[in-house]
Enzyme design. Sequence first.
Site, PDB file in Angstrom:
ATOM      1  CB  SER A   1     -18.473  19.949   5.510  1.00  0.00           C
ATOM      2  OG  SER A   1     -19.208  20.846   4.703  1.00  0.00           O
ATOM      3  CG  ASP A   2     -23.744  20.654   9.855  1.00  0.00           C
ATOM      4  OD1 ASP A   2     -24.496  21.145   8.972  1.00  0.00           O
ATOM      5  OD2 ASP A   2     -24.140  20.454  11.021  1.00  0.00           O
ATOM      6  CD1 TRP A   3     -26.102  24.162   4.373  1.00  0.00           C
ATOM      7  CD2 TRP A   3     -25.428  22.071   4.827  1.00  0.00           C
ATOM      8  NE1 TRP A   3     -26.658  23.311   3.423  1.00  0.00           N
ATOM      9  CE2 TRP A   3     -26.263  22.032   3.675  1.00  0.00           C
ATOM     10  CE3 TRP A   3     -24.878  20.866   5.267  1.00  0.00           C
ATOM     11  CZ2 TRP A   3     -26.566  20.856   2.993  1.00  0.00           C
ATOM     12  CZ3 TRP A   3     -25.184  19.690   4.591  1.00  0.00           C
ATOM     13  CH2 TRP A   3     -26.012  19.706   3.477  1.00  0.00           C
TER      14      TRP A   3
END
Length: 752
Positions: A272-274
């Site tokens: 996942s992106d942050w």
Amino acid sequence: MTRSPKTRSLLLALTVAATFAVVTGGARAASCPWVNSTAPVEDRVSELLARMTIAQKLHMVHGALTAPAGTVGPLYGGVIYADPSLCIPQLGFLDGPVGAGDGLNGVTQLPAPIALAATWDPQMSSAFGDVIGAEVDGKGANVSLAPAVDIVRDPRAGRSFEGFGEDPYLTSRIAVPEIQAIQSHGIIDQVKHFAAYTHETLRDTEVDNVVVDERTLQEIYLPAFEAALTEGGARSIMCSYNFLNGAPACGNSYLLNQVLKGQWGFNGFVTSDWYAMHSSGNSAKAGLDIQMPDDCYFGKALQAAIQAGRVAQSRLDDMVRRILRSMFSAGLFDRPLGGKPDSVVTTPAHVATSRAVSEESMVLLKNNGVLPLGPATRSIALIGAAADGALTGGGGSSAVNPSHVVTPLQGITERAGSAMKVSYDDGTVPLTAVAKARKADVAIVFARLKQGEFKDRLSLELFPSDTLLIEAVSAVNPNTIVVLNNGSAVTMPWLSRVNGVLEAWYPGQEYGHALASMLFGDVNPSGKLPMTFPRNETQIPATTPTRYTEGMFVGYRHYDQNQITPLFPFGFGLSYTKFAFSSPALSAPSTSDGSVEASMNVTNTGSRAGADVAQLYVSFPNGRGEPPDVLKGFQKVFLQPGQTATVRFTLDARSFSTWDTSLHRWVAAPGTFTIRAGDSSRDLPLVASLQLTSRLTPGAPTPPAPNITTDPLAVQMREHLMCLKDFIAPNVNAVLSITGFPPLEVLGRPVP
Ligand code: BGC
């Protein structure tokens, strides 16, 4: 939502000197037979997986913001700490597309990726990736968060400099060699941000739901990811912040399960992106494999979902299998980490690459004969603070600390030597600057524009003070050149008043040297625009940030389709010499795979050595819904004066295919195709046509896009914010109120 630069450095500062949980090969071999084993990767994965407890598996599927008790570890952008009991090494995720970032020092700052794309040179891209791979590895990290292959849908997008421009084919050709070079250093590449991530302002909020049709998604926004994985071999991918057609990209089964893991057969892992997740069970079921940077969803919450039977245990096994597979394939179990966060990894060779990319990337947009500077020029005035305080990179998570910076003032002064008088004025008092400019043979005005992650630009204009300076200087000096130091298209109402314009992008730490080579003609400009420069904002195809109503008509496709004349077209860039194109030739489509061989001659008809980019565009038969011309091939050729080269292209069946929304696959239907070639999307003198007689269906049949049924966006957002609460506390209620939600106490809902 992500960490601010301030939070990032705080977190970094909190990490003490690094210790590495790397067990020696010998020690591992006894208890961990999968280490240094010659068995096939799949067998090694199975052997290790069979020994893992649920807790050990869960440990692998999320990052951690603090090191485990008794150990300290380097933080990078994110970390999955080592599990010494199983000889599993630490996974360090390090940003990003411009070099080794996350606040680390002793690294090389490369030019922005948009500059790399402007080279139109896959060899440069390989050299660029080689620097990133070596430095990420040398810092002891092993997942390189690069490149970003997001398409520039709107040049105002804050991160438009982080990608490779507006065209999927150019983006693919630049991405593939970079990824291969990064992974040649024995690490895992992570291509990002999947998918249709094209703006910043209000990203990751309830209104950030991209609505895009299936054909546009497949033809414009997905091909570069496909190339990055299937040709580049990237072992991991990062999903993006936006929702896509109602489901968050990081919890989107169509994107992750069907397209990525089904259509493309991807067997690596998805991160996942942050803080971009919105649920535990749903994300796991939708195909997400790792949460970053913490464990809010994929820690206890995922465990509970498995125990309650909402997520199958086999899904967790699949997540871990994918992560281990990438780790074994990269060789991470077979060698120690390549260094530590404070290792000095920049080298003279890396710095030379940064300079070479910058030199090849600058685009000469206008030249009325003022460039290159010759012996007749005895004095130059450098005007504008950007001559001495250049923006060598853009803002946000891609920021890299340069090991040194060569400013334009330094580079030009060094190159000019004693033969030319160089004066400088920062332009704060325009009258003084103008007086200096008036006295010089040539005046160079430096304009800069900061852009970056978190925010889109409101317009394409330069700062009014820069515009004013350009106008005032060009009014008194007929030999005025403008050097643009920015990350994306700008408008130029002053264009007719100046004699030269050079787009230098965010040029990396060797800016001054590269620029001087260009201005003095030591290097002949060969950069070409990877994105259209509009005349004004009304020409931009995108009309809203999230409704992709322009469909496939993005970038030059829009300008061509609607017969709009931009300020500078896609593929355009001048040289100090001239080139001519001749002798187009096309083979008949091959009976085995439908591919076509194309060739043409390019001649340097001027008096200086230089490089040009031969560009080949395909026009589809009428009625297919395609834009007039679509880039399907390019080649950069370096030629001595008078020299001719024959450039050859292979157009595969995919070059003639469109995405069929009833069959959900690529189809090349018979018909007459026109091929045009030249050195800009608006200068294509060579024309030839070919007849496709059989119907081809390249690629695998693909599952149809499902009707996505998810919770209402508001509910998904609330769950998202609940998980963010640790991160954004103590300001959580302020954030909730900005986004229109009641305070946490009122929401009072457990994290899902
Ligand atoms: C960015 C990613 C980056 C990540 C880790 C996010 O804000 O969107 O591109 O890799 O942070 O720093």
